[in-house]
Design a protein around this motif. Structure first.
Motif, PDB file in Angstrom:
ATOM      1  N   LEU A  15      36.837  49.726  44.400  1.00 31.98           N
ATOM      2  CA  LEU A  15      36.781  48.437  43.711  1.00 31.98           C
ATOM      3  C   LEU A  15      37.975  48.190  42.795  1.00 31.98           C
ATOM      4  CD1 LEU A  15      32.981  48.201  42.883  1.00 31.98           C
ATOM      5  CD2 LEU A  15      34.247  47.177  44.783  1.00 31.98           C
ATOM      6  N   SER A  16      38.893  49.128  42.714  1.00 34.83           N
ATOM      7  CA  SER A  16      40.079  48.908  41.893  1.00 34.83           C
ATOM      8  C   SER A  16      41.087  47.987  42.587  1.00 34.83           C
ATOM      9  CB  SER A  16      40.748  50.247  41.546  1.00 34.83           C
ATOM     10  OG  SER A  16      41.308  50.842  42.705  1.00 34.83           O
ATOM     11  N   ASP A  17      40.791  47.608  43.815  1.00 33.55           N
ATOM     12  CA  ASP A  17      41.655  46.706  44.574  1.00 33.55           C
ATOM     13  C   ASP A  17      41.197  45.260  44.368  1.00 33.55           C
ATOM     14  OD1 ASP A  17      43.637  46.596  47.128  1.00 33.55           O
ATOM     15  OD2 ASP A  17      42.028  45.119  47.314  1.00 33.55           O
ATOM     16  N   LYS A  18      42.126  44.389  43.969  1.00 33.90           N
ATOM     17  CA  LYS A  18      41.728  43.000  43.649  1.00 33.90           C
ATOM     18  C   LYS A  18      41.254  42.240  44.885  1.00 33.90           C
ATOM     19  CE  LYS A  18      45.752  40.097  43.919  1.00 33.90           C
ATOM     20  NZ  LYS A  18      46.711  39.249  43.337  1.00 33.90           N
ATOM     21  N   THR A  19      41.772  42.558  46.057  1.00 29.96           N
ATOM     22  CA  THR A  19      41.312  41.875  47.269  1.00 29.96           C
ATOM     23  C   THR A  19      39.859  42.219  47.552  1.00 29.96           C
ATOM     24  OG1 THR A  19      43.537  41.841  48.207  1.00 29.96           O
ATOM     25  CG2 THR A  19      41.703  41.559  49.745  1.00 29.96           C
ATOM     26  N   ARG A  20      39.503  43.484  47.425  1.00 31.00           N
ATOM     27  CA  ARG A  20      38.111  43.879  47.680  1.00 31.00           C
ATOM     28  C   ARG A  20      37.172  43.293  46.628  1.00 31.00           C
ATOM     29  NH1 ARG A  20      40.900  48.345  50.050  1.00 31.00           N
ATOM     30  NH2 ARG A  20      40.976  49.604  48.165  1.00 31.00           N
ATOM     31  N   LEU A  21      37.623  43.226  45.379  1.00 31.51           N
ATOM     32  CA  LEU A  21      36.798  42.578  44.352  1.00 31.51           C
ATOM     33  C   LEU A  21      36.612  41.097  44.669  1.00 31.51           C
ATOM     34  CD1 LEU A  21      37.960  44.061  40.930  1.00 31.51           C
ATOM     35  CD2 LEU A  21      35.705  44.241  41.988  1.00 31.51           C
ATOM     36  N   THR A  22      37.658  40.451  45.158  1.00 36.03           N
ATOM     37  CA  THR A  22      37.562  39.029  45.517  1.00 36.03           C
ATOM     38  C   THR A  22      36.592  38.845  46.678  1.00 36.03           C
ATOM     39  OG1 THR A  22      39.839  38.694  44.782  1.00 36.03           O
ATOM     40  CG2 THR A  22      38.882  36.981  46.180  1.00 36.03           C
ATOM     41  N   ILE A  23      36.638  39.738  47.657  1.00 35.50           N
ATOM     42  CA  ILE A  23      35.692  39.660  48.781  1.00 35.50           C
ATOM     43  C   ILE A  23      34.259  39.786  48.266  1.00 35.50           C
ATOM     44  CG2 ILE A  23      34.861  40.848  50.850  1.00 35.50           C
ATOM     45  CD1 ILE A  23      37.850  41.460  51.488  1.00 35.50           C
ATOM     46  N   LEU A  24      34.023  40.716  47.360  1.00 39.23           N
ATOM     47  CA  LEU A  24      32.674  40.853  46.791  1.00 39.23           C
ATOM     48  C   LEU A  24      32.267  39.596  46.040  1.00 39.23           C
ATOM     49  CD1 LEU A  24      32.551  44.542  45.503  1.00 39.23           C
ATOM     50  CD2 LEU A  24      31.688  43.604  47.656  1.00 39.23           C
ATOM     51  N   ALA A  25      33.203  38.996  45.311  1.00 34.99           N
ATOM     52  CA  ALA A  25      32.906  37.748  44.591  1.00 34.99           C
ATOM     53  C   ALA A  25      32.535  36.645  45.570  1.00 34.99           C
ATOM     54  CB  ALA A  25      34.098  37.331  43.729  1.00 34.99           C
ATOM     55  N   LEU A  26      33.237  36.573  46.698  1.00 34.87           N
ATOM     56  CA  LEU A  26      32.914  35.569  47.724  1.00 34.87           C
ATOM     57  C   LEU A  26      31.526  35.819  48.304  1.00 34.87           C
ATOM     58  CD1 LEU A  26      36.339  35.492  49.589  1.00 34.87           C
ATOM     59  CD2 LEU A  26      35.334  33.595  48.304  1.00 34.87           C
ATOM     60  N   GLY A  84      26.423  44.798  37.032  1.00 38.91           N
ATOM     61  CA  GLY A  84      27.246  44.481  35.877  1.00 38.91           C
ATOM     62  C   GLY A  84      28.660  44.098  36.275  1.00 38.91           C
ATOM     63  N   ILE A  85      29.205  44.800  37.266  1.00 37.71           N
ATOM     64  CA  ILE A  85      30.555  44.470  37.748  1.00 37.71           C
ATOM     65  C   ILE A  85      30.546  43.088  38.390  1.00 37.71           C
ATOM     66  CG2 ILE A  85      32.326  45.086  39.462  1.00 37.71           C
ATOM     67  CD1 ILE A  85      31.518  48.048  38.936  1.00 37.71           C
ATOM     68  N   LEU A  86      29.561  42.814  39.236  1.00 40.98           N
ATOM     69  CA  LEU A  86      29.489  41.521  39.923  1.00 40.98           C
ATOM     70  C   LEU A  86      29.326  40.375  38.937  1.00 40.98           C
ATOM     71  CD1 LEU A  86      27.300  42.423  43.017  1.00 40.98           C
ATOM     72  CD2 LEU A  86      29.745  41.917  42.974  1.00 40.98           C
ATOM     73  N   GLU A  87      28.606  40.608  37.856  1.00 45.14           N
ATOM     74  CA  GLU A  87      28.439  39.558  36.845  1.00 45.14           C
ATOM     75  C   GLU A  87      29.761  39.189  36.190  1.00 45.14           C
ATOM     76  OE1 GLU A  87      25.480  40.801  34.036  1.00 45.14           O
ATOM     77  OE2 GLU A  87      23.902  40.845  35.557  1.00 45.14           O
ATOM     78  N   GLN A  88      30.704  40.116  36.164  1.00 47.62           N
ATOM     79  CA  GLN A  88      31.999  39.867  35.535  1.00 47.62           C
ATOM     80  C   GLN A  88      32.974  39.138  36.459  1.00 47.62           C
ATOM     81  OE1 GLN A  88      32.479  40.535  32.246  1.00 47.62           O
ATOM     82  NE2 GLN A  88      30.312  41.073  32.393  1.00 47.62           N
ATOM     83  N   LEU A  89      32.675  39.086  37.736  1.00 47.01           N
ATOM     84  CA  LEU A  89      33.574  38.432  38.688  1.00 47.01           C
ATOM     85  C   LEU A  89      33.496  36.916  38.529  1.00 47.01           C
ATOM     86  CD1 LEU A  89      32.889  40.573  41.889  1.00 47.01           C
ATOM     87  CD2 LEU A  89      34.832  40.729  40.322  1.00 47.01           C
ATOM     88  N   PRO A  90      34.630  36.241  38.651  1.00 48.08           N
ATOM     89  CA  PRO A  90      34.620  34.780  38.524  1.00 48.08           C
ATOM     90  C   PRO A  90      33.898  34.125  39.700  1.00 48.08           C
ATOM     91  CG  PRO A  90      36.780  35.549  39.213  1.00 48.08           C
ATOM     92  CD  PRO A  90      35.962  36.765  38.924  1.00 48.08           C
ATOM     93  N   SER A  91      33.404  32.933  39.472  1.00 55.19           N
ATOM     94  CA  SER A  91      32.740  32.183  40.533  1.00 55.19           C
ATOM     95  C   SER A  91      33.757  31.777  41.592  1.00 55.19           C
ATOM     96  CB  SER A  91      32.079  30.934  39.969  1.00 55.19           C
ATOM     97  OG  SER A  91      31.598  30.132  41.033  1.00 55.19           O
TER      98      SER A  91
END
Length: 105
Positions: A15-26, A84-91
């Motif tokens: 999850l330290s990769d911004k692309t993977r975090l963005t995919i999770l946010a999507l 908790g991590i997902l709650e911090q991701l932008p919409s």
């Protein structure tokens, strides 16, 4: 080192990769096919597929076949520590509203 800590460390490293975090946010907003993720991220399909493969191997996403398309969704079962991590991701709703309905239908 205990097994749960090793697994958590691997997940956090993933999850330290911004692309993977963005995919999770999507995927937090809705299930998506690769073509839609490619459109939103403006990346190549092979690149997005590699990120999805890593997320799937780690157990963070599920695949579901719908006709000829494969859709991805979050797999948070037994991963309460990720909430908790997902709650911090932008919409990502605004980015998803720009998608054409033609892709995977």
């Amino acid at each position: 080192m205990s097994q749960p800590i090793e697994a958590l460390a691997e997940t956090l490293k993933l999850l330290s990769d911004k692309t993977r975090l963005t995919i999770l946010a999507l995927l937090k907003v809705q299930d998506m096919c690769v073509c839609d993720i490619v459109t939103v991220l403006e990346m190549t399909q092979p690149n997005v597929s590699q990120h999805l493969r890593k997320l799937k191997i780690c157990g963070l996403v599920n695949e579901t076949r719908r006709a000829q398309w494969i859709y991805y969704s979050l797999n948070l079962e037994d991963k309460h520590y990720l909430h908790g991590i997902l709650e911090q991701l932008p919409s990502m709703k605004e980015q998803l509203n720009k998608l054409s309905p033609e892709c995977c239908n």
